[in-house]
Design an enzyme around this catalytic site. Structure first.
Site, PDB file in Angstrom:
ATOM      1  N   TYR A  16       0.819  -1.215   0.000  1.00  0.00           N
ATOM      2  CA  TYR A  16       0.000   0.000   0.000  1.00  0.00           C
ATOM      3  C   TYR A  16       0.855   1.269   0.000  1.00  0.00           C
ATOM      4  CZ  TYR A  16      -4.033  -2.987   0.804  1.00  0.00           C
ATOM      5  OH  TYR A  16      -5.014  -3.937   0.664  1.00  0.00           O
TER       6      TYR A  16
ATOM      7  N   TYR B 143     -11.157  -0.637  -1.337  1.00  0.00           N
ATOM      8  CA  TYR B 143     -11.086  -0.447   0.112  1.00  0.00           C
ATOM      9  C   TYR B 143      -9.864   0.383   0.522  1.00  0.00           C
ATOM     10  CZ  TYR B 143      -8.270  -2.879   3.738  1.00  0.00           C
ATOM     11  OH  TYR B 143      -7.345  -3.202   4.692  1.00  0.00           O
ATOM     12  N   ARG B 144      -8.804   0.310  -0.258  1.00  0.00           N
ATOM     13  CA  ARG B 144      -7.523   0.918   0.083  1.00  0.00           C
ATOM     14  C   ARG B 144      -6.626   0.657  -1.112  1.00  0.00           C
ATOM     15  NH1 ARG B 144      -4.573  -1.885   5.161  1.00  0.00           N
ATOM     16  NH2 ARG B 144      -2.733  -0.610   5.342  1.00  0.00           N
TER      17      ARG B 144
END
Ligand code: ADP
Length: 495
Positions: A91, A440-441
């Site tokens: 991420y 979501y991310r």
């Protein structure tokens, strides 16, 4: 040294001098060797001129030092990028969104301020990892359980604000957050919820406080640096069952999910994660085997057995289903559990998934049909790029929606692999947007595309975030571009 846009070398040097006076010269890092540790080893832009490189990193040791850092950044218009433990692999890792940012590394702020056994909560600083919290609880023999991500080196604060997931009782981390302390972009210090009442005994016990509930503004956010967070823990269960439900055929994912839904809604399952069997390798949906579901039961002796029996009866409708269970009783010995059981017990590990990749994680309705549709529509897109769909897990940390990260391989040294990854992730986001899923991310490189999906009424949501951003951070110093939210001076020009 990478310069932030709009700053001269001299400005940056003066800012760094002031940062050194604020946090101590030994906690300002500018050498290439140090800067390399703040780059994203899982970055799909690696090796391209767009790969964001920080100009420096600084490590404040206290809230007061964080406040000073923010004030200096405002004076010089230096973009900051905040990390806690900096292990956000897949991420964005520790790397900023914008080249030339100064990384504010909060690892030194690693005090566990309180662990309350009676009310089952903890109050921690950003540098506290899941290992730290687990060790603290074990050493004091407190009858509390935590939950954590795959790697225990992650920060409790960061994983909570980024809405990470675990596989045990407290798997939806943000859901179990209660109370924050935040340094705002102008250096102001604020406490949320009951923490705003001086001397309140319920800061970590009652979430809502009085007036609008603002904690969410500091999650996936760039308008505050969280310096303390409350997190709820679970009372140690007297009995824990570590269970596996395996189904033999690839298409069994449909009944597996549909049977899981009512069990989850009724709290007969409090956690669960579904995995394909061949993690670590690209999968071909056409000739794959089945799936397995990791489930834990936590509680009183007779109750957990009845729950497990009930759950087995429900899944027995799938031909060829197999069940496995191991039973553990308090006091627990992590050494007796296998890795499977330890994750279900929230015991932090050193696990990874054994590949280098970034995720595109659509948020899907909790139905087998939705998962089936996603796998096949994603797989068609993967095939356009010469790959096959590669799903990491299906996270069932909520009862009404599923998060299903698709993994896209990237490489440290092969730019071709990364070019493919960038194009493929962009296509997956477009497909997710077309289907109304959203994600979501996502890793920093794709945050604009991900936010663009949330476009109702000409992007009213993003415009709201930008209004807040400009009001609270008029100089645009805090994490510009995070989650696609840009301060006005960058808007339209982006990074
Ligand atoms: P971890 O080490 O737990 O995986 P990181 O420290 O890499 O997490 O942080 C992940 C992301 O979370 C950062 O990129 C940042 O956007 C956000 N974040 C981390 N710490 C804070 C904090 N103290 N306040 C606000 N946001 C934070």
């Amino acid at each position: 040294m990478a310069l932030p846009a709009g700053l001269t070398k001299r400005d940056l040097a003066s800012a760094l001098e002031e940062f050194a006076a604020a946090v101590g010269r030994q906690f300002v890092f500018t050498s290439d060797e140090h800067i390399n540790t703040y780059r994203d080893e899982f970055g799909p832009l690696r090796g391209t001129p767009k790969d964001p490189v920080p100009s420096a990193a600084i490590a404040p040791g206290s809230v007061e030092e964080v406040q000073k850092v923010v004030r200096i950044a405002n004076q010089y218009r230096v973009p900051l990028w905040v990390i806690s433990c900096g292990k956000n692999w897949g991420y964005g890792g520790p790397a900023p969104r914008v080249t030339g940012s100064v990384v504010v590394d909060l690892k030194r702020m690693n005090r566990i301020l309180e662990v309350n056994e009676q009310h089952a909560y903890a109050l921690v600083e950003p540098g506290v990892s899941y290992f730290d919290l687990y060790r603290h609880i074990q050493e004091r023999k407190l009858k509390l359980w935590i939950d954590g991500p795959v790697g225990g080196w992650g920060s409790v604060v960061a994983n909570t604000v980024e809405r990470g997931v675990g596989q045990s009782i407290l798997g939806d981390f943000y859901n179990f957050q209660c109370g924050m302390e935040v340094v705002l972009p102008d250096g102001e210090l604020m406490r949320t919820g009951m923490g705003a009442v001086p001397g309140s005994p319920t800061w970590q016990q009652y979430k809502w406080g009085f007036g609008p509930h603002v904690d969410g503004l500091f999650s996936h956010s760039n308008i505050g640096i969280v310096t303390k967070i409350g997190t709820w823990l679970a009372p140690e269960p007297p009995v824990f069952l570590s269970c596996q439900v395996s189904v033999p055929r690839f298409e069994d994912i449909v009944p597996l999910i549909d049977i899981t839904r009512p069990l989850r809604q009724k709290n007969l399952l409090v956690n669960s994660a579904v995995f394909p069997p061949r993690l670590g390798r690209p999968q071909d949906p056409a000739n794959l085997g089945g799936w397995y579901n990791k489930i834990g039961f936590y509680g009183e002796d007779k109750v957990v057995d009845l729950q497990w029996q009930h759950v087995q009866d429900a899944y027995a409708a799938i031909p060829g289903v197999e069940f496995k269970a191991r039973r553990f009783t308090a006091p627990y010995d992590a050494g007796e559990m296998d890795a499977f059981g330890r994750t279900l017990a929230g015991i932090p590990g050193v696990g990874g998934y054994g590949y280098r990749g970034v995720f595109c994680s659509p948020i899907l309705p909790f139905t087998g049909e939705a998962i089936w549709n996603m796998i096949h529509s994603f797989d068609r897109i993967y095939q356009e790029y010469g790959l096959r769909y590669f799903g990491e897990a299906i996270h069932i940390h909520q009862a009404r929606a599923l998060v299903a990260p698709a993994t896209v391989p990237i490489s440290l040294d092969d730019p071709k692999v990364n070019e493919t990854a960038v194009a493929l992730v962009r296509r997956l986001i477009v497909e997710s947007t077309r289907q109304g899923w959203g994600v979501y991310r996502i890793t920093t490189a794709f945050m604009d595309e991900a936010m663009a999906a949330f476009s109702f009424n000409n992007g009213a949501l993003l415009r709201f975030h930008e209004t807040l951003k400009d009001a609270l951070d008029p100089n645009g110093i805090l994490a510009p571009g995070k989650n696609g939210i840009w301060p006005s001076k960058h808007r339209g020009r982006q990074a």
